[in-house]
Design a protein around this motif. Sequence first.
Motif, mmCIF file in Angstrom:
data_model
loop_
_atom_site.group_PDB
_atom_site.id
_atom_site.type_symbol
_atom_site.label_atom_id
_atom_site.label_comp_id
_atom_site.label_asym_id
_atom_site.label_seq_id
_atom_site.Cartn_x
_atom_site.Cartn_y
_atom_site.Cartn_z
ATOM 1 N N UNK A 1 -7.384 1.464 3.382
ATOM 2 C CA UNK A 1 -8.831 1.403 3.155
ATOM 3 C C UNK A 1 -9.282 2.414 2.100
ATOM 4 N N UNK A 2 -8.507 2.567 1.037
ATOM 5 C CA UNK A 2 -8.882 3.444 -0.060
ATOM 6 C C UNK A 2 -8.605 4.916 0.169
ATOM 7 N N UNK A 3 -8.038 5.273 1.315
ATOM 8 C CA UNK A 3 -7.703 6.669 1.613
ATOM 9 C C UNK A 3 -6.185 6.828 1.579
ATOM 10 N N UNK A 4 -5.724 7.928 1.006
ATOM 11 C CA UNK A 4 -4.293 8.187 0.913
ATOM 12 C C UNK A 4 -3.869 9.101 2.047
ATOM 13 N N UNK A 5 -2.828 8.691 2.777
ATOM 14 C CA UNK A 5 -2.282 9.465 3.880
ATOM 15 C C UNK A 5 -0.869 9.920 3.502
ATOM 16 N N UNK B 1 0.803 -1.212 0.000
ATOM 17 C CA UNK B 1 0.000 0.000 0.000
ATOM 18 C C UNK B 1 0.846 1.276 0.000
ATOM 19 N N UNK B 2 2.171 1.143 0.073
ATOM 20 C CA UNK B 2 3.057 2.316 0.020
ATOM 21 C C UNK B 2 3.039 2.849 -1.417
ATOM 22 N N UNK B 3 2.854 4.156 -1.571
ATOM 23 C CA UNK B 3 2.827 4.772 -2.899
ATOM 24 C C UNK B 3 3.794 5.950 -2.943
ATOM 25 N N UNK B 4 4.276 6.254 -4.134
ATOM 26 C CA UNK B 4 5.184 7.383 -4.318
ATOM 27 C C UNK B 4 4.400 8.684 -4.272
#
Length: 185
Positions: free
Chosen positions: A47-51, A28-31
């Motif tokens: 859960x579909x939310x980006x932090x 789930x880690x994204x750039x």
Amino acid sequence: MKWRKVMALVMAFSIMGGTVISAESAKDQVQLIINGEVSKDGAVVIDGKTYVPIRDFNGLVNFDPSGGKVVFDQPNVHMFLFKGDTVFGNVNKGNKVKFNVFSQIDTLKTDISGVKVAITDPSGNVKDIQSQDIKGAQKDNFWFRTNDFTYDFKTAGNYRVGFYIKESKDGSYTLVSEKVITAIN
């Protein structure tokens, strides 16, 4: 004897389950890219939310653990670069330029103890232009102008002039705004 085998199996499955959970969260880690710059920490999708790490947004961040809240303050900072009486933004590579920086700051909601202006060359080397302690609480609306400063724009590229704020006397400076000077061939 059987209980030892059962305990060994439970331990093995626990370790495997923890590994699966770790692998899942790493997926789930994204750039994270902010204004063309890659964030060191990246972002996480849960859960579909980006932090995202709030410190990457050039503002003052305070955490109040007793109140369970994060306070983020990013004042409006308007920076103008003056060569004499002329506003500029581009220079020729290899030129030494004498200039000053005029900054107007408003909507600051946090008490501060100091300000600083610095320039970062395309290689990441930072040179302080000027800093000043702020006596007493400073809020909302003020101006800061540096003295004339001579800088050698040795290489082509983007030079970032940053405006920094220090909240407490013993604290460190935090970047809250920047202006780019482009040195062209």
